[in-house]
Design an enzyme around this catalytic site. Structure first.
Site: not given
Length: 270
Positions: A55, A168
């Site tokens: 991320s 993510d």
């Protein structure tokens, strides 16, 4: 008696034989603290050969692996706003942000290069939407790899890659030390931000639905307390960079020399 130059050459060969991996965790806007880590490592003359991230860690680590200086990254983050990620436009992919602007910014960072063309070995970790397992992207379009790693479900659309739908990486592997080892690192520095995810019903639901992350410990872990800092705006970027640098200097001061030099590292992993 051997010369200083001979000793330096031997030290360089040892480090090359024991590549240092830098692992940067997720953290949304608090990921700016990773820039401070990079600054402090540079001050100490420590240069990782492998960089992986999840991320926000993939975004910062990718920019660093692409050759941007930490100060350049900090400047970009300090002026970033939602317009740099996209426009509000709910669509059939169940995302509220249309990511044309994000893609353009990532293309600027990577200059259209594949991961294999970057100066440093790099990997971005995303989550396979169907298997719910972490997925390491270490080849191909660098911008697309980072875009997948930061694709917050419901905010950004999933990224399709090799028949997978990726979102993510924080959902499955917030601190992917295993990925650095997979890319050849034999000693690792892991950077974890606290708090990594806000407590609440969503995090509890994720804990029930997702498999536990791979528990691999870095040889040196740097913990950065980012409590009270904004997770969704650039307002705290300067303070976060300072926090990251301070925490890294303190961790390095107390670290075993073997972790930093690569001599006799057996690792503290389990």
């Amino acid at each position: 008696m051997r010369s200083d130059t001979t000793n330096e050459n031997e030290a360089s060969r040892r480090c090359a034989a024991a590549p240092l991996g830098l692992v940067l965790s997720s953290g949304a806007a608090r990921g700016a603290a990773h820039v401070g880590v990079l600054i402090a490592l540079a001050e100490a003359g420590i240069e990782p050969q492998v960089v992986v991230g999840t991320s926000a860690g993939a975004l910062i680590g990718g920019a660093y692996a692409a050759g941007l200086r930490p100060e350049q990254i900090a400047d970009r983050l300090a002026t970033a706003g939602w317009a740099d990620f996209g426009r509000l436009r709910p669509n059939r992919s169940l995302a509220v942000i249309e990511t044309t602007a994000l893609r353009a910014n990532l293309e600027w960072v990577f200059s259209g290069r594949a991961i294999e063309e970057l100066p440093l070995r790099f990997g971005a970790v995303a989550t396979d939407l169907y298997s719910r397992r972490p997925y390491l992207i270490s080849t191909g379009d660098a911008a697309r790899a980072v875009q997948a790693s930061i694709a917050v479900p419901g905010v950004f659309p999933p990224v399709r890659s090799n028949g997978r739908f990726l979102v993510d990486g924080v959902l499955s592997s917030p601190l992917p030390v295993w990925a650095a080892l997979q890319l050849g690192a034999t000693r690792t520095i892991g950077v974890r931000l606290r708090p990594q995810r806000e407590p609440g019903p969503l995090s509890q639901l994720q804990g029930r639905l997702l498999p536990p992350p791979d528990d691999v410990r870095p040889d040196l872990e740097i913990l950065i307390d980012t409590s009270g800092m904004s997770g969704w705006s650039a307002r705290d970027v300067p303070r976060l960079v300072e926090l990251g640098a301070h925490a890294t200097r303190a961790a390095l001061a107390g670290a075993h020399r073997e972790v930093l030099t690569g001599r006799g590292v057996a690792g503290a992993r389990r």
